[in-house]
Design a protein around this motif. Structure first.
Motif, PDB file in Angstrom:
ATOM      1  N   PRO A  46       0.815  -1.207   0.000  1.00  0.00           N
ATOM      2  CA  PRO A  46       0.000   0.000   0.000  1.00  0.00           C
ATOM      3  C   PRO A  46       0.848   1.256   0.000  1.00  0.00           C
ATOM      4  O   PRO A  46       2.044   1.214   0.291  1.00  0.00           O
ATOM      5  CB  PRO A  46      -0.809  -0.120   1.301  1.00  0.00           C
ATOM      6  CG  PRO A  46       0.019  -0.984   2.182  1.00  0.00           C
ATOM      7  CD  PRO A  46       0.727  -1.939   1.271  1.00  0.00           C
ATOM      8  N   GLN A  47       0.204   2.392  -0.326  1.00  0.00           N
ATOM      9  CA  GLN A  47       0.824   3.715  -0.300  1.00  0.00           C
ATOM     10  C   GLN A  47       2.022   3.811  -1.236  1.00  0.00           C
ATOM     11  O   GLN A  47       3.018   4.456  -0.935  1.00  0.00           O
ATOM     12  CB  GLN A  47       1.229   4.110   1.126  1.00  0.00           C
ATOM     13  CG  GLN A  47       0.067   4.128   2.108  1.00  0.00           C
ATOM     14  CD  GLN A  47       0.529   4.232   3.543  1.00  0.00           C
ATOM     15  OE1 GLN A  47       1.475   4.931   3.852  1.00  0.00           O
ATOM     16  NE2 GLN A  47      -0.158   3.521   4.438  1.00  0.00           N
ATOM     17  N   THR A  48       1.917   3.166  -2.400  1.00  0.00           N
ATOM     18  CA  THR A  48       2.996   3.245  -3.379  1.00  0.00           C
ATOM     19  C   THR A  48       3.093   4.648  -3.964  1.00  0.00           C
ATOM     20  O   THR A  48       4.173   5.201  -4.124  1.00  0.00           O
ATOM     21  CB  THR A  48       2.777   2.222  -4.507  1.00  0.00           C
ATOM     22  OG1 THR A  48       2.674   0.917  -3.935  1.00  0.00           O
ATOM     23  CG2 THR A  48       3.926   2.234  -5.494  1.00  0.00           C
ATOM     24  N   THR A  49       1.945   5.231  -4.321  1.00  0.00           N
ATOM     25  CA  THR A  49       1.915   6.575  -4.882  1.00  0.00           C
ATOM     26  C   THR A  49       1.977   7.609  -3.763  1.00  0.00           C
ATOM     27  O   THR A  49       1.179   7.580  -2.835  1.00  0.00           O
ATOM     28  CB  THR A  49       0.635   6.798  -5.717  1.00  0.00           C
ATOM     29  OG1 THR A  49       0.596   5.825  -6.763  1.00  0.00           O
ATOM     30  CG2 THR A  49       0.606   8.190  -6.321  1.00  0.00           C
ATOM     31  N   ARG A  50       2.915   8.550  -3.879  1.00  0.00           N
ATOM     32  CA  ARG A  50       3.081   9.559  -2.831  1.00  0.00           C
ATOM     33  C   ARG A  50       2.568  10.930  -3.249  1.00  0.00           C
ATOM     34  O   ARG A  50       2.145  11.718  -2.419  1.00  0.00           O
ATOM     35  CB  ARG A  50       4.567   9.677  -2.468  1.00  0.00           C
ATOM     36  CG  ARG A  50       5.054   8.525  -1.580  1.00  0.00           C
ATOM     37  CD  ARG A  50       6.535   8.647  -1.307  1.00  0.00           C
ATOM     38  NE  ARG A  50       6.954   7.685  -0.291  1.00  0.00           N
ATOM     39  CZ  ARG A  50       8.207   7.368  -0.048  1.00  0.00           C
ATOM     40  NH1 ARG A  50       9.168   7.920  -0.759  1.00  0.00           N
ATOM     41  NH2 ARG A  50       8.500   6.496   0.897  1.00  0.00           N
ATOM     42  N   THR A  51       2.665  11.252  -4.518  1.00  0.00           N
ATOM     43  CA  THR A  51       2.261  12.568  -4.986  1.00  0.00           C
ATOM     44  C   THR A  51       1.230  12.419  -6.097  1.00  0.00           C
ATOM     45  O   THR A  51       0.932  11.316  -6.534  1.00  0.00           O
ATOM     46  CB  THR A  51       3.473  13.343  -5.528  1.00  0.00           C
ATOM     47  OG1 THR A  51       4.041  12.605  -6.618  1.00  0.00           O
ATOM     48  CG2 THR A  51       4.526  13.529  -4.454  1.00  0.00           C
ATOM     49  N   ARG A  52       0.698  13.543  -6.531  1.00  0.00           N
ATOM     50  CA  ARG A  52      -0.230  13.512  -7.651  1.00  0.00           C
ATOM     51  C   ARG A  52       0.552  13.359  -8.952  1.00  0.00           C
ATOM     52  O   ARG A  52       1.494  14.090  -9.214  1.00  0.00           O
ATOM     53  CB  ARG A  52      -1.065  14.795  -7.690  1.00  0.00           C
ATOM     54  CG  ARG A  52      -2.122  14.845  -6.600  1.00  0.00           C
ATOM     55  CD  ARG A  52      -3.064  16.001  -6.791  1.00  0.00           C
ATOM     56  NE  ARG A  52      -2.419  17.285  -6.532  1.00  0.00           N
ATOM     57  CZ  ARG A  52      -3.041  18.451  -6.612  1.00  0.00           C
ATOM     58  NH1 ARG A  52      -4.307  18.514  -6.948  1.00  0.00           N
ATOM     59  NH2 ARG A  52      -2.403  19.571  -6.360  1.00  0.00           N
ATOM     60  N   ILE A  53       0.159  12.399  -9.755  1.00  0.00           N
ATOM     61  CA  ILE A  53       0.810  12.141 -11.039  1.00  0.00           C
ATOM     62  C   ILE A  53      -0.202  12.350 -12.147  1.00  0.00           C
ATOM     63  O   ILE A  53      -1.291  11.785 -12.113  1.00  0.00           O
ATOM     64  CB  ILE A  53       1.359  10.702 -11.094  1.00  0.00           C
ATOM     65  CG1 ILE A  53       2.406  10.491  -9.989  1.00  0.00           C
ATOM     66  CG2 ILE A  53       1.966  10.410 -12.460  1.00  0.00           C
ATOM     67  CD1 ILE A  53       2.853   9.061  -9.853  1.00  0.00           C
ATOM     68  N   THR A  54       0.146  13.159 -13.127  1.00  0.00           N
ATOM     69  CA  THR A  54      -0.760  13.448 -14.231  1.00  0.00           C
ATOM     70  C   THR A  54      -0.384  12.626 -15.456  1.00  0.00           C
ATOM     71  O   THR A  54       0.783  12.576 -15.845  1.00  0.00           O
ATOM     72  CB  THR A  54      -0.727  14.945 -14.593  1.00  0.00           C
ATOM     73  OG1 THR A  54      -1.148  15.706 -13.466  1.00  0.00           O
ATOM     74  CG2 THR A  54      -1.645  15.243 -15.763  1.00  0.00           C
ATOM     75  N   GLY A  55      -1.387  11.974 -16.041  1.00  0.00           N
ATOM     76  CA  GLY A  55      -1.199  11.240 -17.280  1.00  0.00           C
ATOM     77  C   GLY A  55      -2.129  11.792 -18.345  1.00  0.00           C
ATOM     78  O   GLY A  55      -3.253  12.211 -18.040  1.00  0.00           O
ATOM     79  N   ILE A  56      -1.653  11.817 -19.592  1.00  0.00           N
ATOM     80  CA  ILE A  56      -2.421  12.430 -20.683  1.00  0.00           C
ATOM     81  C   ILE A  56      -2.637  11.424 -21.801  1.00  0.00           C
ATOM     82  O   ILE A  56      -1.707  10.714 -22.196  1.00  0.00           O
ATOM     83  CB  ILE A  56      -1.686  13.669 -21.245  1.00  0.00           C
ATOM     84  CG1 ILE A  56      -1.426  14.694 -20.127  1.00  0.00           C
ATOM     85  CG2 ILE A  56      -2.476  14.310 -22.364  1.00  0.00           C
ATOM     86  CD1 ILE A  56       0.014  14.873 -19.771  1.00  0.00           C
ATOM     87  N   VAL A  57      -3.881  11.351 -22.279  1.00  0.00           N
ATOM     88  CA  VAL A  57      -4.227  10.503 -23.421  1.00  0.00           C
ATOM     89  C   VAL A  57      -4.830  11.391 -24.499  1.00  0.00           C
ATOM     90  O   VAL A  57      -5.731  12.193 -24.228  1.00  0.00           O
ATOM     91  CB  VAL A  57      -5.249   9.410 -23.033  1.00  0.00           C
ATOM     92  CG1 VAL A  57      -5.739   8.681 -24.273  1.00  0.00           C
ATOM     93  CG2 VAL A  57      -4.631   8.422 -22.057  1.00  0.00           C
ATOM     94  N   ASN A  58      -4.344  11.254 -25.716  1.00  0.00           N
ATOM     95  CA  ASN A  58      -4.916  11.963 -26.858  1.00  0.00           C
ATOM     96  C   ASN A  58      -5.511  10.952 -27.829  1.00  0.00           C
ATOM     97  O   ASN A  58      -4.802  10.076 -28.316  1.00  0.00           O
ATOM     98  CB  ASN A  58      -3.843  12.795 -27.566  1.00  0.00           C
ATOM     99  CG  ASN A  58      -3.379  13.964 -26.729  1.00  0.00           C
ATOM    100  OD1 ASN A  58      -4.110  14.928 -26.517  1.00  0.00           O
ATOM    101  ND2 ASN A  58      -2.148  13.882 -26.232  1.00  0.00           N
ATOM    102  N   GLN A  59      -6.812  11.075 -28.062  1.00  0.00           N
ATOM    103  CA  GLN A  59      -7.495  10.228 -29.039  1.00  0.00           C
ATOM    104  C   GLN A  59      -8.259  11.126 -29.993  1.00  0.00           C
ATOM    105  O   GLN A  59      -9.275  11.731 -29.625  1.00  0.00           O
ATOM    106  CB  GLN A  59      -8.442   9.254 -28.346  1.00  0.00           C
ATOM    107  CG  GLN A  59      -7.730   8.101 -27.652  1.00  0.00           C
ATOM    108  CD  GLN A  59      -8.663   6.946 -27.342  1.00  0.00           C
ATOM    109  OE1 GLN A  59      -9.833   6.948 -27.721  1.00  0.00           O
ATOM    110  NE2 GLN A  59      -8.159   5.941 -26.645  1.00  0.00           N
TER     111      GLN A  59
END
Length: 307
Positions: A46-59
């Motif tokens: 658990p708690q692997t992600t520590r910060t906000r991570i943004t991912g972008i998809v373009n379709q």
């Protein structure tokens, strides 16, 4: 998040969606599946992600912008408090929330509290039940579906198995339908707002999460000191410092005759070369910063949260 608003194109659409939920529900795995690349650390712990991570998809003419958030949990340190605050802030001022839950586990108090708040705000929630491939899901899924529908009335409920890539296409279609006319905020070839040196550090930390005892990885920070491509050869030089909280942890991370650190570095190098598509020369160092998770200055200097 620093937005780089592109000129509006005729017919262009945009959607901002936050991925929220309990720790270890599969949020980072879902983000990676939606993006089609590994940009978020994934681990059974658990708690692997520590910060906000943004991912972008373009379709086509549509841009989907996802924010992966730290999992909901009871904070034990200052770092934990930052993580909880980041999760709460991420679900405000967005178009929809992808709320993710493990269908084999009952919803906990932090999950219910966030769902109550989202319902009160009349937020658009796509409720995703993950891990439907597990045998225990067969008996537990139906009553949980009924509970969620009756109490919180989300926009839609989608059962998925991120591991088996089952239901991801249905989720993507739903998200595409929710996109609204507007300019694209990121360049078409951009898939995350995370700097490359941060992505490198996270890929290395992921290998530590997979190999070390339960408590040690949560007391580890990885900071990229050097990230540069050589002029004479197609080789990427990456140098990182691994910070831990105790001398005893340092000895475990390094291992007998450096065996554990060699395993971590070898696995990390393979991941880095696959991601950056170039040969990587990786150097790792281990240092002790006692109780750094409760020291605000160190949390900031490690680049985990901005003031």
């Amino acid at each position: 998040m620093a937005h780089m608003i592109a000129p509006k194109q005729p017919g262009s659409k945009i959607l901002f969606a936050a991925i929220a939920g309990r720790t270890n529900a599969g949020k980072s795995s879902l983000l990676n599946a939606l993006i089609g690349e590994k940009i978020a650390s994934v681990s059974p712990k658990p708690q692997t992600t520590r910060t906000r991570i943004t991912g972008i998809v373009n379709q086509g003419e549509t841009q989907l912008v996802f924010t992966d958030t730290p999992g909901l949990h009871k904070a034990q340190t200052r770092l934990g408090n930052h993580m909880i605050q980041a999760a709460k802030e991420a679900v405000s001022d967005i178009d929809c929330v992808i709320f993710m839950a493990d269908c084999t586990r009952p919803l906990g108090e932090p999950e219910q509290a966030m769902l109550d708040k989202l319902a009160a705000q009349k937020a658009k929630v796509i409720f995703v039940f993950n891990k439907i491939d597990l045998p225990s899901a067969m008996t537990k899924l139906a009553p949980m579906l009924a509970q969620v529908q009756q109490r919180w009335m989300p926009h839609t409920i989608i059962p998925v198995s991120v591991l088996k890539n089952d239901g991801i296409d249905l989720l993507m279609r739903e998200l595409m339908q929710l996109a609204q006319p507007g300019p694209h905020y990121f360049p078409e070839d951009m898939m995350t707002d995370q700097p490359e040196r941060v992505l490198a550090a996270e890929l290395i930390r992921e290998q530590m999460l997979c190999r070390l005892q339960d408590e040690i990885p949560h007391g580890v920070a990885v900071v990229t000191e050097q990230f540069s491509e050589r002029d004479d050869k197609d080789i990427l030089n990456i140098s990182v410092t691994i910070y831990c909280e105790r001398e005893s942890h340092k000895r475990i991370i390094i291992g007998k005759n450096g065996s554990m650190l060699k395993k971590i570095a070898s696995a990390a190098r393979a991941e880095l070369e696959q991601f950056f598509r170039i040969q990587v020369n990786l150097q790792t160092w281990v240092k002790v910063k006692e109780d750094w998770r409760n020291r605000e200055g160190l949390i900031q200097s490690f680049g985990l949260f901005e003031k």
